[in-house]
Design an enzyme around this catalytic site. Structure first.
Site, short mmCIF file in Angstrom:
data_model
loop_
_atom_site.label_atom_id
_atom_site.label_comp_id
_atom_site.label_asym_id
_atom_site.label_seq_id
_atom_site.Cartn_x
_atom_site.Cartn_y
_atom_site.Cartn_z
CG ASP A 55 -1.81 1.18 1.33
OD1 ASP A 55 -1.60 2.16 0.57
OD2 ASP A 55 -2.71 1.16 2.17
CE1 TYR A 137 -7.12 10.57 -9.87
CE2 TYR A 137 -7.94 12.32 -11.29
CZ TYR A 137 -7.24 11.14 -11.13
OH TYR A 137 -6.68 10.52 -12.22
CE LYS A 141 -3.77 11.45 -10.65
NZ LYS A 141 -2.75 10.39 -10.73
CB ILE A 170 -6.80 5.99 -20.13
CG1 ILE A 170 -5.91 7.23 -20.32
CG2 ILE A 170 -6.16 4.73 -20.70
CD1 ILE A 170 -5.46 7.52 -21.72
N1 LIG Z 1 -8.00 5.89 -16.59
C1 LIG Z 1 -8.05 7.21 -16.79
O1 LIG Z 1 -8.94 7.73 -17.48
C2 LIG Z 1 -6.98 8.09 -16.19
C3 LIG Z 1 -6.91 9.43 -16.61
C4 LIG Z 1 -5.94 10.26 -16.06
C5 LIG Z 1 -5.04 9.76 -15.13
N2 LIG Z 1 -5.13 8.44 -14.75
C6 LIG Z 1 -4.16 7.97 -13.76
O2 LIG Z 1 -3.54 6.78 -14.24
C7 LIG Z 1 -3.15 5.99 -13.12
C8 LIG Z 1 -3.65 4.57 -13.29
O3 LIG Z 1 -5.06 4.58 -13.37
P1 LIG Z 1 -5.89 3.38 -14.00
O4 LIG Z 1 -6.98 3.99 -14.78
O5 LIG Z 1 -4.98 2.40 -14.63
O6 LIG Z 1 -6.55 2.78 -12.66
P2 LIG Z 1 -6.84 1.26 -12.18
O7 LIG Z 1 -7.84 1.40 -11.09
O8 LIG Z 1 -7.12 0.38 -13.34
O9 LIG Z 1 -5.43 0.81 -11.56
C9 LIG Z 1 -4.94 1.40 -10.41
C10 LIG Z 1 -4.07 0.38 -9.68
O10 LIG Z 1 -3.52 1.02 -8.53
C11 LIG Z 1 -3.62 0.15 -7.43
N3 LIG Z 1 -3.68 0.93 -6.21
C12 LIG Z 1 -4.64 1.80 -5.82
N4 LIG Z 1 -4.33 2.31 -4.62
C13 LIG Z 1 -3.15 1.75 -4.24
C14 LIG Z 1 -2.33 1.88 -3.10
N5 LIG Z 1 -2.66 2.68 -2.07
N6 LIG Z 1 -1.17 1.18 -3.05
C15 LIG Z 1 -0.82 0.36 -4.07
N7 LIG Z 1 -1.57 0.19 -5.18
C16 LIG Z 1 -2.73 0.88 -5.25
C17 LIG Z 1 -4.92 -0.63 -7.67
O11 LIG Z 1 -4.90 -1.86 -6.93
C18 LIG Z 1 -4.87 -0.84 -9.18
O12 LIG Z 1 -4.18 -2.04 -9.53
C19 LIG Z 1 -3.67 6.71 -11.88
O13 LIG Z 1 -2.66 7.51 -11.34
C20 LIG Z 1 -4.78 7.58 -12.43
O14 LIG Z 1 -5.03 8.70 -11.64
C21 LIG Z 1 -6.08 7.61 -15.25
#
Ligand SMILES: NC(=O)c1ccc[n+]([C@@H]2O[C@H](COP(=O)([O-])OP(=O)(O)OC[C@H]3O[C@@H](n4cnc5c(N)ncnc54)[C@H](O)[C@@H]3O)[C@@H](O)[C@H]2O)c1
Length: 248
Positions: A55, A137, A141, A170
Site C-alpha cells: 500500500d 483527486y 494531481k 483512458i
Molecule cells: N483511466 C483514466 O482515465 C486516467 C486518466 C488520467 C489519469 N489516470 C491515472 O492513471 C493511473 C492509473 O489509473 P488506472 O486507470 O490504470 O486505474 P486502475 O484502477 O485500473 O489501476 C490502479 C491500480 O492502482 C492500485 N492501487 C490503488 N491504490 C493503491 C495503493 N494505495 N497502493 C498500491 N496500489 C494501489 C490498484 O490496486 C490498481 O491495480 C492513476 O494515477 C490515475 O489517476 C487515469
C-alpha cells in the site's frame, strides 16, 4: 526496441489498467520489472514481474523498502466520485493519500538510492490543468506536478530525472463503476477529443517509456500531456462563438 535491457523498474499500481500496460512494455523492452500493488498477482502471472504487495500510502511499509530501481513509475491512485458538498474529510484524505502522499513516500525512500541515470515518471492527470470534476483527486494531481518539479531540481545534480505524464480519458477498470451506470459514456466522451477517440493504456505507456529512456536524457521537471488534444482548446465552444463551419 530494447531500451531497458539490463535495467530495473518499479511500477506502483502495476496490477491493473495503465500501470499493467507500463509494466508490460518495460518488460518487453528488457527491464526486470517489480510491480507494487495492493494486488500485484495479475502482473506476476502475465509478465513474470516480481510481485510486491504494497500500500503506497503506508509510510512504514514504504520506508522499509530496500530497492534501488533505475526506473520508478508512480502510477497507483484512487479517485472518489462524491460531489463536493458531500465530500467527507476521510474521502478527501484518501484521494490525497493515494495520489500525492504515495509518490512522496516512494520518492523519499527510493530516490536517494537510485543510481545516476535513473528516472522517475509520475502519472498525473489533465485534472491538474483544468476542472473536470473530482475535487480532491484534482487538487492532489496538481500537487503531484509541483512535487515533480521540486524533485527534478533537487535530484538533477545526481543525474536523476523526474517527469510527469498527464493523461485524459483512458479506458481502464477505474471507469467500471461509471460505465455500469452509463454504458454509452465512452462513446459520448470521444466527441470532446480533437483526435476523435479516448485514449488507451498503450498511448500512456509509450509516453512513459520515452521519458524513462535515455532518449529523454535532457528532459526533467516537465509535464507531458497525453490527452488527444483535450486541453488544447474547446471545439464545441469555438462552434458556439463563431459558427459550426468555422473549424474547417
Ligand atoms: N483511466 C483514466 O482515465 C486516467 C486518466 C488520467 C489519469 N489516470 C491515472 O492513471 C493511473 C492509473 O489509473 P488506472 O486507470 O490504470 O486505474 P486502475 O484502477 O485500473 O489501476 C490502479 C491500480 O492502482 C492500485 N492501487 C490503488 N491504490 C493503491 C495503493 N494505495 N497502493 C498500491 N496500489 C494501489 C490498484 O490496486 C490498481 O491495480 C492513476 O494515477 C490515475 O489517476 C487515469
Amino acid at each position: 526496441m530494447s531500451r531497458f535491457q539490463g535495467r530495473t523498474a518499479l511500477v506502483t499500481g502495476g496490477g491493473s489498467g495503465i500501470g499493467l500496460e507500463i509494466a508490460r512494455r518495460l518488460s518487453a523492452e528488457g527491464a526486470a520489472v517489480t510491480v507494487a500493488d495492493l494486488d500485484p498477482s495479475a502482473a506476476a502471472r502475465e509478465l513474470g514481474a516480481t510481485p510486491l504487495e504494497l500500500d503506497v500510502t503506508d509510510e512504514r511499509a514504504v520506508s522499509a523498502l530496500d530497492l534501488a530501481p533505475d526506473v520508478l513509475v508512480n502510477n497507483a491512485a484512487t479517485c472518489t466520485d462524491t460531489p463536493f458538498p458531500e465530500l467527507s474529510g476521510e474521502e478527501w484524505d484518501a484521494d490525497l493519500a493515494s495520489v500525492l502522499k504515495g509518490p512522496f513516500l516512494m520518492c523519499r525512500t527510493l530516490l536517494p538510492r537510485m543510481p545516476a541515470g535513473g528516472s522517475v515518471v509520475n502519472i498525473g492527470s489533465v485534472n491538474a490543468a483544468a476542472f473536470f470534476g473530482n475535487d480532491a483527486y484534482s487538487a492532489a494531481k496538481a500537487g503531484l506536478e509541483s512535487l515533480t518539479r521540486g524533485l527534478a531540481v533537487r535530484y538533477g545534480p545526481r543525474g536523476i530525472r523526474v517527469n510527469l505524464v498527464a493523461p485524459a480519458t483512458i479506458r481502464t477498470p477505474i471507469w467500471d463503476a461509471r460505465l455500469s451506470r452509463d454504458p454509452e459514456l465512452m462513446a459520448r466522451l470521444a466527441g470532446w477529443y480533437p483526435l476523435g477517440r479516448i485514449g488507451s493504456p498503450a498511448d500512456v505507456a509509450a509516453a512513459v517509456l520515452f521519458l524513462a529512456s535515455p532518449e529523454a536524457a535532457w528532459i526533467t521537471g516537465t509535464t507531458l500531456r497525453v490527452d488527444g488534444g483535450l486541453t488544447a482548446g474547446n471545439a464545441r465552444l469555438v462552434a458556439d462563438i463563431l459558427t459550426p463551419g468555422h473549424l474547417r
